[in-house]
Design a protein around this motif. Structure first.
Motif, PDB file in Angstrom:
ATOM      1  N   GLU A 339      37.979  43.936  49.939  1.00 11.63           N
ATOM      2  CA  GLU A 339      36.905  44.836  49.529  1.00 11.63           C
ATOM      3  C   GLU A 339      36.942  45.102  48.032  1.00 11.63           C
ATOM      4  OE1 GLU A 339      33.650  47.288  49.379  1.00 11.63           O
ATOM      5  OE2 GLU A 339      34.281  45.907  50.964  1.00 11.63           O
ATOM      6  N   SER A 340      38.143  45.302  47.489  1.00  6.67           N
ATOM      7  CA  SER A 340      38.257  45.557  46.049  1.00  6.67           C
ATOM      8  C   SER A 340      37.783  44.347  45.254  1.00  6.67           C
ATOM      9  CB  SER A 340      39.703  45.893  45.677  1.00  6.67           C
ATOM     10  OG  SER A 340      40.552  44.759  45.834  1.00  6.67           O
ATOM     11  N   GLY A 341      38.075  43.142  45.768  1.00  6.59           N
ATOM     12  CA  GLY A 341      37.622  41.929  45.093  1.00  6.59           C
ATOM     13  C   GLY A 341      36.112  41.825  45.057  1.00  6.59           C
ATOM     14  N   LYS A 342      35.469  42.237  46.146  1.00  6.16           N
ATOM     15  CA  LYS A 342      34.010  42.226  46.194  1.00  6.16           C
ATOM     16  C   LYS A 342      33.427  43.234  45.201  1.00  6.16           C
ATOM     17  CE  LYS A 342      33.681  40.731  51.026  1.00  6.16           C
ATOM     18  NZ  LYS A 342      33.261  41.112  52.397  1.00  6.16           N
ATOM     19  N   ARG A 343      34.103  44.355  45.037  1.00  4.93           N
ATOM     20  CA  ARG A 343      33.618  45.365  44.093  1.00  4.93           C
ATOM     21  C   ARG A 343      33.708  44.868  42.651  1.00  4.93           C
ATOM     22  NH1 ARG A 343      36.034  51.059  46.716  1.00  4.93           N
ATOM     23  NH2 ARG A 343      34.788  50.930  48.642  1.00  4.93           N
ATOM     24  N   LEU A 344      34.826  44.228  42.319  1.00  3.11           N
ATOM     25  CA  LEU A 344      34.947  43.677  40.979  1.00  3.11           C
ATOM     26  C   LEU A 344      33.927  42.561  40.768  1.00  3.11           C
ATOM     27  CD1 LEU A 344      36.161  43.330  38.228  1.00  3.11           C
ATOM     28  CD2 LEU A 344      38.134  42.182  39.255  1.00  3.11           C
ATOM     29  N   ALA A 345      33.699  41.755  41.803  1.00  4.16           N
ATOM     30  CA  ALA A 345      32.694  40.692  41.718  1.00  4.16           C
ATOM     31  C   ALA A 345      31.303  41.278  41.472  1.00  4.16           C
ATOM     32  CB  ALA A 345      32.701  39.860  42.998  1.00  4.16           C
ATOM     33  N   GLN A 346      31.036  42.455  42.020  1.00  3.33           N
ATOM     34  CA  GLN A 346      29.770  43.140  41.762  1.00  3.33           C
ATOM     35  C   GLN A 346      29.599  43.431  40.274  1.00  3.33           C
ATOM     36  OE1 GLN A 346      30.037  46.384  45.083  1.00  3.33           O
ATOM     37  NE2 GLN A 346      27.974  46.483  44.248  1.00  3.33           N
ATOM     38  N   VAL A 347      30.657  43.955  39.675  1.00  2.49           N
ATOM     39  CA  VAL A 347      30.593  44.312  38.260  1.00  2.49           C
ATOM     40  C   VAL A 347      30.421  43.057  37.396  1.00  2.49           C
ATOM     41  CG1 VAL A 347      31.765  45.534  36.373  1.00  2.49           C
ATOM     42  CG2 VAL A 347      32.024  46.333  38.714  1.00  2.49           C
ATOM     43  N   VAL A 348      30.897  41.925  37.908  1.00  3.87           N
ATOM     44  CA  VAL A 348      30.746  40.656  37.191  1.00  3.87           C
ATOM     45  C   VAL A 348      29.322  40.132  37.273  1.00  3.87           C
ATOM     46  CG1 VAL A 348      31.383  38.200  37.219  1.00  3.87           C
ATOM     47  CG2 VAL A 348      33.156  39.951  37.429  1.00  3.87           C
ATOM     48  N   SER A 349      28.692  40.235  38.455  1.00  4.91           N
ATOM     49  CA  SER A 349      27.451  39.491  38.662  1.00  4.91           C
ATOM     50  C   SER A 349      26.241  40.263  39.174  1.00  4.91           C
ATOM     51  CB  SER A 349      27.721  38.356  39.662  1.00  4.91           C
ATOM     52  OG  SER A 349      28.171  38.879  40.905  1.00  4.91           O
ATOM     53  N   ASP A 350      26.418  41.479  39.655  1.00  4.50           N
ATOM     54  CA  ASP A 350      25.291  42.222  40.230  1.00  4.50           C
ATOM     55  C   ASP A 350      24.274  42.597  39.146  1.00  4.50           C
ATOM     56  OD1 ASP A 350      23.575  44.174  41.440  1.00  4.50           O
ATOM     57  OD2 ASP A 350      25.131  44.561  42.936  1.00  4.50           O
ATOM     58  N   PRO A 351      22.996  42.217  39.318  1.00  2.00           N
ATOM     59  CA  PRO A 351      21.962  42.547  38.329  1.00  2.00           C
ATOM     60  C   PRO A 351      21.779  44.046  38.121  1.00  2.00           C
ATOM     61  CG  PRO A 351      21.195  40.842  39.830  1.00  2.00           C
ATOM     62  CD  PRO A 351      22.462  41.386  40.420  1.00  2.00           C
ATOM     63  N   SER A 352      22.162  44.862  39.117  1.00  2.00           N
ATOM     64  CA  SER A 352      21.977  46.305  38.993  1.00  2.00           C
ATOM     65  C   SER A 352      23.103  46.979  38.205  1.00  2.00           C
ATOM     66  CB  SER A 352      21.883  46.944  40.383  1.00  2.00           C
ATOM     67  OG  SER A 352      23.127  46.870  41.066  1.00  2.00           O
ATOM     68  N   LEU A 353      24.164  46.229  37.892  1.00  2.00           N
ATOM     69  CA  LEU A 353      25.299  46.809  37.171  1.00  2.00           C
ATOM     70  C   LEU A 353      25.415  46.236  35.763  1.00  2.00           C
ATOM     71  CD1 LEU A 353      28.032  46.865  39.987  1.00  2.00           C
ATOM     72  CD2 LEU A 353      26.280  48.555  39.461  1.00  2.00           C
ATOM     73  N   THR A 354      24.293  46.222  35.067  1.00  2.00           N
ATOM     74  CA  THR A 354      24.276  45.661  33.715  1.00  2.00           C
ATOM     75  C   THR A 354      24.356  46.717  32.616  1.00  2.00           C
ATOM     76  OG1 THR A 354      21.859  45.664  33.722  1.00  2.00           O
ATOM     77  CG2 THR A 354      22.953  43.633  34.414  1.00  2.00           C
ATOM     78  N   LYS A 355      24.450  47.979  32.994  1.00  2.00           N
ATOM     79  CA  LYS A 355      24.545  49.028  31.983  1.00  2.00           C
ATOM     80  C   LYS A 355      25.879  48.930  31.261  1.00  2.00           C
ATOM     81  CE  LYS A 355      23.995  53.999  31.239  1.00  2.00           C
ATOM     82  NZ  LYS A 355      23.672  55.310  31.876  1.00  2.00           N
ATOM     83  N   SER A 356      25.833  49.007  29.952  1.00  2.00           N
ATOM     84  CA  SER A 356      27.039  48.851  29.143  1.00  2.00           C
ATOM     85  C   SER A 356      27.673  50.205  28.825  1.00  2.00           C
ATOM     86  CB  SER A 356      26.701  48.120  27.843  1.00  2.00           C
ATOM     87  OG  SER A 356      27.866  47.826  27.101  1.00  2.00           O
ATOM     88  N   GLY A 357      29.002  50.184  28.654  1.00  2.00           N
ATOM     89  CA  GLY A 357      29.733  51.391  28.317  1.00  2.00           C
ATOM     90  C   GLY A 357      30.039  52.268  29.508  1.00  2.00           C
ATOM     91  N   VAL A 358      29.972  51.689  30.718  1.00  2.00           N
ATOM     92  CA  VAL A 358      30.113  52.462  31.954  1.00  2.00           C
ATOM     93  C   VAL A 358      31.472  52.220  32.616  1.00  2.00           C
ATOM     94  CG1 VAL A 358      29.204  52.765  34.287  1.00  2.00           C
ATOM     95  CG2 VAL A 358      27.636  52.498  32.371  1.00  2.00           C
ATOM     96  N   TYR A 359      31.991  53.284  33.248  1.00  2.00           N
ATOM     97  CA  TYR A 359      33.207  53.224  34.054  1.00  2.00           C
ATOM     98  C   TYR A 359      32.766  53.345  35.505  1.00  2.00           C
ATOM     99  CZ  TYR A 359      37.571  55.135  36.130  1.00  2.00           C
ATOM    100  OH  TYR A 359      38.673  55.393  36.909  1.00  2.00           O
ATOM    101  N   TRP A 360      32.800  52.212  36.243  1.00  2.00           N
ATOM    102  CA  TRP A 360      32.256  52.174  37.598  1.00  2.00           C
ATOM    103  C   TRP A 360      33.280  52.592  38.649  1.00  2.00           C
ATOM    104  CZ3 TRP A 360      27.209  51.771  37.903  1.00  2.00           C
ATOM    105  CH2 TRP A 360      26.502  51.051  36.938  1.00  2.00           C
ATOM    106  N   SER A 361      32.808  53.308  39.656  1.00  2.00           N
ATOM    107  CA  SER A 361      33.618  53.650  40.819  1.00  2.00           C
ATOM    108  C   SER A 361      32.741  53.521  42.061  1.00  2.00           C
ATOM    109  CB  SER A 361      34.165  55.080  40.706  1.00  2.00           C
ATOM    110  OG  SER A 361      35.129  55.186  39.685  1.00  2.00           O
ATOM    111  N   TRP A 362      33.353  53.703  43.248  1.00  2.00           N
ATOM    112  CA  TRP A 362      32.625  53.579  44.504  1.00  2.00           C
ATOM    113  C   TRP A 362      32.891  54.802  45.365  1.00  2.00           C
ATOM    114  CZ3 TRP A 362      34.068  49.766  41.466  1.00  2.00           C
ATOM    115  CH2 TRP A 362      33.209  48.676  41.306  1.00  2.00           C
TER     116      TRP A 362
END
Length: 397
Positions: A339-362
């Motif tokens: 699951e953690s790998g999928k979350r990091l993969a989201q930050v790599v490639s998800d079009p909705s996570l393109t905002k810069s300067g952000v600290y992402w959590s779930w």
């Protein structure tokens, strides 16, 4: 003892073109043969020598062209296929790094450069995880050596591959160490590897990211809840604190300066937490300095507590035994490596996570959100100072 273990557990997580030409029929009436129309031919004097008949090849050509109607057809629209992206993931031989490498490679849309210290370990891990061979390449990288970092960058450039995303994931965690260990360049190992090694790697590969023509190029540095003192886990001693950074300015060598960033006595757990604060400060400074001009997305993340990761291999056996069930049934913060790998993969490639300067959590529903950094981890002046001192330490200034 149990209370101490549970308190300690709260503070740990894993960073762990087509061309068409028409043809038409030309009417018999308008057709000439050897420059003489058929209607005229019927009226001609057959007694006259045929040699006197004027033959005009040009007339044939010009008349044929003139009687062919113009046909215009638009060329078909060819849909451009997005090329496979290239992502470098440090520390991809285990834990979060391996899980994210698999999540990305399995899509078939990414080629993963697994940047690892132990080549054979990484190869065995990739095969065991079932990562498609055509979607990954293993390259040697030891973040505890600045020479190794520079060699990796040189080898990557020689490969001829474009760089679209860089993920700084690898980490050293020595919570039970009583004495400091040092990198090849004389820095305390946790900060030297987790922060300085990644700092140099990111600075050198920034030029490659700038040249990428990929729709969304990104630089991601894995953060930690343990370095965020505005959380419960972040308040468990020893708390992250960079102080006035006298130790960092002195080189963290333990000789003429403290091996700790704040200049204090060595503490393995705190050294790790301090390195994560530096990671998050560095991400924000990258954003301020380069995002507007390069359109590169700079981000950090906390994927959740991966209690089973090898990051805890240096901890005491009892902790390793109790920590996973404690996270599963008490804190409810447990996240599997997959699951953690999928979350990091989201930050790599998800079009909705393109905002810069952000600290992402779930959240508990596995939905991503922009988390808030602590006062120190978002201190603009400290970020600038960490950047400038780090430049000197790695030989960029």
């Amino acid at each position: 003892m149990a209370t101490s273990l549970l308190s300690s557990a709260l503070s740990i997580h894993k960073e762990g073109s087509l061309y068409w030409q028409g043809k038409s029929n030309v009417s018999l009436k308008d057709t000439s043969f050897l420059g003489v129309s058929l209607s005229d031919h019927r009226k001609s004097d057959f007694s006259k020598p045929i040699l006197k008949t004027k033959i005009s090849v040009g007339a044939i050509k010009s008349q044929a062209v003139a009687t062919t109607p113009a046909i215009n057809r638009a060329a078909p629209v060819v849909k451009k296929t997005l090329r496979k992206g290239c992502v470098v993931v440090t520390g991809a031989s285990s834990g979060l790094g391996l899980a994210s490498a698999k999540a990305l490679a399995d899509t078939g849309k990414w080629h993963v450069i697994m940047a690892c210290r132990d080549f054979l370990k990484a190869e065995r891990a990739a095969k065991s995880a079932g990562i498609p061979k055509e979607n990954y390449t293993i390259m040697h990288l030891d973040l505890s050596s600045l020479d190794s970092v520079r060699q990796f960058v040189d080898n990557f450039r020689r490969s001829g591959r474009a760089l679209d995303v860089l993920v700084c994931n690898a980490a050293v965690y020595l919570p039970t160490a009583r004495e400091p260990t040092f990198t090849a360049d004389g820095f305390e190992l946790s900060v030297g590897t987790n922060h300085l090694g990644h700092f140099l790697l990111s600075r050198l590969l920034l030029e490659d990211l700038k040249q990428s023509d990929y729709p969304s190029k990104r630089l991601i540095i894995v953060g930690s809840i343990t370095g965020n003192t505005n959380t419960l886990a972040g308040t468990v001693p020893p708390k992250a604190n960079l102080g006035d950074m006298r130790g960092l300015q002195g080189g963290l060598n333990g000789l003429n300066s403290s091996p700790m960033i704040d200049g204090g006595n060595f503490d393995g757990a705190k050294a790790y937490k301090d390195s994560k604060v530096c990671n998050m400060l560095t991400m924000q400074e990258f954003h301020r300095r380069y995002h507007e001009d390069t359109e590169i997305t700079f981000a950090s993340l906390y994927p959740g507590c991966i209690a089973t990761t090898g990051l805890f291999r240096e901890h005491i056996p009892l902790f390793r035994l109790l920590f996973p069930p404690f996270q599963k049934y008490v804190t409810k913060g447990f996240v599997s490596e997959e699951e953690s790998g999928k979350r990091l993969a989201q930050v790599v490639s998800d079009p909705s996570l393109t905002k810069s300067g952000v600290y992402w959590s779930w959240n508990k529903d596995a939905a991503s959100f922009e988390n808030q950094l602590s006062q120190e981890a978002s201190d603009v002046e400290k970020a600038r100072k960490v950047w400038e001192v780090s430049e000197k330490l790695v030989g960029l200034a």
